[in-house]
Scaffold this motif. Structure first.
Motif, mmCIF file in Angstrom:
data_model
loop_
_atom_site.group_PDB
_atom_site.id
_atom_site.type_symbol
_atom_site.label_atom_id
_atom_site.label_comp_id
_atom_site.label_asym_id
_atom_site.label_seq_id
_atom_site.Cartn_x
_atom_site.Cartn_y
_atom_site.Cartn_z
ATOM 1 N N TYR A 62 21.577 25.361 47.838
ATOM 2 C CA TYR A 62 22.177 26.720 47.464
ATOM 3 C C TYR A 62 21.787 27.744 48.158
ATOM 4 O O TYR A 62 22.871 28.736 48.628
ATOM 5 C CB TYR A 62 21.812 27.073 46.160
ATOM 6 N N VAL A 63 20.569 27.926 48.796
ATOM 7 C CA VAL A 63 20.432 29.143 49.885
ATOM 8 C C VAL A 63 21.342 28.845 51.212
ATOM 9 O O VAL A 63 21.925 29.949 51.564
ATOM 10 C CB VAL A 63 19.086 28.972 50.126
ATOM 11 N N GLN A 64 21.226 27.632 51.529
ATOM 12 C CA GLN A 64 22.197 27.639 53.099
ATOM 13 C C GLN A 64 23.689 27.850 52.513
ATOM 14 O O GLN A 64 24.385 28.470 53.356
ATOM 15 C CB GLN A 64 21.915 25.996 53.145
ATOM 16 N N ALA A 65 24.375 27.738 51.383
ATOM 17 C CA ALA A 65 25.423 27.615 51.031
ATOM 18 C C ALA A 65 25.899 29.156 50.928
ATOM 19 O O ALA A 65 26.830 29.564 51.240
ATOM 20 C CB ALA A 65 25.760 26.904 49.514
ATOM 21 N N MET A 66 24.626 30.017 50.426
ATOM 22 C CA MET A 66 24.995 31.343 50.120
ATOM 23 C C MET A 66 24.974 32.261 51.599
ATOM 24 O O MET A 66 25.207 33.400 51.710
ATOM 25 C CB MET A 66 23.965 31.793 49.436
ATOM 26 N N LEU A 67 25.022 31.397 52.760
ATOM 27 C CA LEU A 67 24.958 32.037 54.107
ATOM 28 C C LEU A 67 26.386 32.462 54.135
ATOM 29 O O LEU A 67 26.691 33.491 54.970
ATOM 30 C CB LEU A 67 24.483 31.275 55.194
ATOM 31 N N VAL A 68 27.536 31.819 53.525
ATOM 32 C CA VAL A 68 28.642 32.226 53.533
ATOM 33 C C VAL A 68 28.963 33.681 53.077
ATOM 34 O O VAL A 68 29.478 34.568 53.978
ATOM 35 C CB VAL A 68 29.421 31.717 52.717
ATOM 36 N N GLN A 69 28.351 34.034 51.857
ATOM 37 C CA GLN A 69 28.670 35.450 51.428
ATOM 38 C C GLN A 69 27.514 36.506 52.345
ATOM 39 O O GLN A 69 28.044 37.511 52.457
ATOM 40 C CB GLN A 69 28.106 35.611 49.954
#
Length: 441
Positions: A62-69
């Protein structure tokens, strides 16, 4: 978006005049500007679809995915000041064209990103958001000058409604075009031979290429229309003062106004909370004890989340004519906290609809916090507006924090992060509930 900065806050620090008075030209220009509001709402909300998609494609935490935002909203913080300097140098119309072209380049970068890896996707998000940031700085003031000053509020409501329309349509559209492919669980993906893993990842990543190339083309068409349009010329006249002094003769700064500082924190936390909920909503609805929906089906419900903000803006416009902004803000924040707690401790449809309903409560928050924070700043209004715009970086930080807790304690429990954000907004609303009745600071 996620919500955008108010046009009135941008224009309040300047004296604007119109070089053309033809009503038909103003109507045509307003149509183009309204399309801009719609486009950046659509582009911002599409992130909520791409996050779960890229998380599945690249098997991200989830942390890696939130790099988008983080990359997307981080652009607001990094690019806002340079954008202001650019607009001052080349003018508002040329600035809007520049923003559209840069945003188109960002969309076009999604094509090579599909074959290059997650890092290039993050670069594309940053470039796209940089263009949108420049576009906002350039386009916002036009809404207030395209017509009679007496009807500026109705024009602002119209453009903001179209921004919300963009955020409402984007998740459903993205779900149809991007999330309609075969979805594999982490276990199913791990069970595939290495060659099939690579083929599956390439196929799913390529799903973004067509939609984003189409968006790039649409942005370029808008850039051409904006460049050819005969728009009013906005002249920014700097406030001239011999000395920066208060009534007591002492130097002061924009940060000496406590309600502005607290308002900036409120904007940071509001944008962060709103974006964070939208970012995790598809994964939340996919949880077995919530709705067990596929990503494509869950994307339609994200449209309800953003659509609630659109409906709530019209309701709030009527209600706040009789209720003080601070009290309305506090009420909506309290409702948001209760709804998030229901989503954290609940299951099934009750938890699902509770979290979606937060979108309705979000509707009035951004413009209300923004206007309350700028009240009575006088010559500091322009600086204050800049501070508040930079605070939008909360959309980069808060989802990242929630992503960390989602990895550590589980997705459902991680929603206490946006709940804490709304607690501060509740405090801010109550503290300045009487702001428009008397001096509250």
């Amino acid at each position: 978006m996620a919500s955008q900065p108010s046009s009135s806050s941008v224009a309040s620090s300047a004296t604007s005049h119109i070089a053309s008075s033809a009503g038909n030209q103003h109507q045509s220009a307003l149509v183009i500007v309204t399309l801009l509001f719609f486009m950046w709402g659509l582009l911002t909300s599409l992130n909520d679809v791409l996050i779960p998609h890229l998380k599945a494609v690249y098997t991200l935490s989830y942390v890696q995915a939130m790099l988008v935002q983080f990359c997307f909203f981080g652009a607001y913080f990094i690019v806002s000041w340079p954008a202001g300097a650019l607009i001052k140098r080349i003018g508002y119309q040329s600035g809007a064209v520049t923003g559209l072209v840069i945003a188109a380049v960002g969309c076009a970068l999604f094509y090579p990103a599909a074959t290059s890896g997650y890092g290039v996707f993050l670069l594309a998000f940053f470039v796209l958001a940089s263009g949108i940031t420049i576009l906002q700085v350039a386009a916002n003031p036009y809404v207030t000058v395209l017509g009679d000053a007496k009807t500026a509020s109705s024009r602002l409501t119209l453009t903001q409604a179209f921004n919300s329309l963009g955020t409402t349509i984007a998740p459903a559209l993205g779900g149809l075009l991007i999330l309609s492919g075969t979805v594999l669980t982490a276990a199913q993906f791990d069970a595939l031979p290495e060659v099939e893993k690579l083929a599956h990842r390439a196929k799913e990543a390529a799903a973004v290429q067509g939609p984003y190339l189409a968006l790039a083309a649409a942005l370029l068409v808008l850039a051409v229309l904006f460049a050819l349009a005969r728009l009013p010329k906005i002249v920014h006249q700097d406030e001239v003062q011999a000395a920066s002094t208060t009534a007591t003769g002492k130097d002061d700064s924009v940060f000496s106004h406590r309600h502005l500082v607290l308002g900036a924190i409120g904007i940071f936390l509001y944008v962060g909370g709103e974006v964070s909920i939208g970012s995790f909503l598809i994964n939340f609805l996919g949880e077995a004890k919530i709705a067990n929906l596929s990503a494509a089906d869950a994307a339609h419900y994200v449209s309800y989340y953003w659509g609630g903000a659109m409906i709530g803006r019209f309701i709030g416009f009527v209600v706040m004519r009789k209720v003080s902004p601070g009290k309305a803000l506090a009420f909506n924040a309290a409702c948001s906290i209760v709804l998030i707690l229901l989503a954290i401790f609940g299951t099934g449809a009750a938890a699902m609809w509770a979290l979606i309903a937060v979108g309705l409560c979000n509707s009035i928050m951004f413009p209300t916090i923004f206007s309350m924070a700028l009240k009575d700043l006088g010559r500091h209004t322009g600086q204050g507006s800049g501070v508040l715009c930079m605070a939008i970086v909360g959309g980069a930080i808060v989802p990242f924090v929630q992503g960390y807790f989602a990895d550590q304690i589980g997705l459902q429990w991680s929603f206490f992060v946006p709940a804490v954000c709304y607690i501060f907004i509740l405090f801010f609303g109550l503290k300045y509930a009487g702001m428009y009745d008397k001096s509250a600071y």
